[in-house]
Design an enzyme around this catalytic site. Sequence first.
Site, short mmCIF file in Angstrom:
data_model
loop_
_atom_site.label_atom_id
_atom_site.label_comp_id
_atom_site.label_asym_id
_atom_site.label_seq_id
_atom_site.Cartn_x
_atom_site.Cartn_y
_atom_site.Cartn_z
N ASP A 8 49.86 50.63 34.70
CA ASP A 8 49.58 49.08 34.44
C ASP A 8 49.98 48.61 33.16
OD1 ASP A 8 48.13 49.68 36.87
OD2 ASP A 8 46.11 49.30 36.13
N ASP A 46 48.16 46.57 38.76
CA ASP A 46 46.92 45.96 39.12
C ASP A 46 47.41 44.59 40.01
OD1 ASP A 46 44.30 47.16 38.82
OD2 ASP A 46 43.77 45.71 37.11
N HIS A 48 45.62 42.23 42.21
CA HIS A 48 44.28 41.48 42.66
C HIS A 48 44.75 40.18 43.57
CE1 HIS A 48 42.14 44.25 40.73
NE2 HIS A 48 42.31 43.87 39.62
N HIS A 81 42.38 38.72 36.20
CA HIS A 81 43.61 39.17 35.68
C HIS A 81 44.46 39.78 36.89
CE1 HIS A 81 40.83 42.37 36.24
NE2 HIS A 81 41.96 43.38 36.12
N LYS A 106 47.55 48.53 43.42
CA LYS A 106 46.06 48.76 43.52
C LYS A 106 45.16 47.51 43.31
CE LYS A 106 45.62 50.94 38.83
NZ LYS A 106 44.51 50.07 38.27
N CYS A 151 41.68 52.81 33.55
CA CYS A 151 42.63 52.89 34.68
C CYS A 151 43.70 54.48 34.34
CB CYS A 151 43.75 52.19 34.88
SG CYS A 151 42.80 50.64 35.82
#
Length: 207
Positions: A8, A46, A48, A81, A106, A151
């Site tokens: 990340d 990340d 999202h 974020h 993820k 993480c």
Amino acid sequence: MKTLILVDIQNDFMPGGALPVPRGDTIVEVVNGLQPGFGLAVATQDWHPPGHASFASQHPGRAAFESVELDGLPQTLWPDHCVQGEWGAKFHPDLDTRAVQAIFRKGVDPRVDSYSCFYDNARRRSTGLAGYLREKGATELYFCGLAAEICVFYSLRDALDFGYPCVLIMDGVMPLDEREYEKARDELHTAGARLMRARDVFCEIPG
């Protein structure tokens, strides 16, 4: 095969991002210097969807960093974020990704957060990383990235559970919370992870 895992290293976790890790940008040079020595390097993001349930903006009356229960799991509420396709989800522009052979995303389930680069927090969805590492013949995993106590920690803990020898590259990570990082680091060391600095990692690679 010794394998480097970049967790990340994204704009939103850098100073000026939506969820900045203090001095997060200082690891980029370290990570760039490490990559050429490894036979395999992979990165995670990340990723999202908009309106992810872990975002404080989706919980009226709640503020970022408060704790709630989400579908039976404890959940810290975060600022919005690393939203798919947006600037904040991109890798830091100075991160050299030429040696990265695969990227694993993820946090894609809108109802479940994902700290580990192997599973979501409910352990219902695999990212595919574990199978990829097996196929590629990874034998030892070296971790760097952000944030150290979240993480990176959960990813490394899962890797230890898989039976991999693991190394935390201490100058290749930065934490959101230094005290929580100290506890996480001690837990990882007790569980069998080695704690090393990049200069010492160079003495072990290639291997």
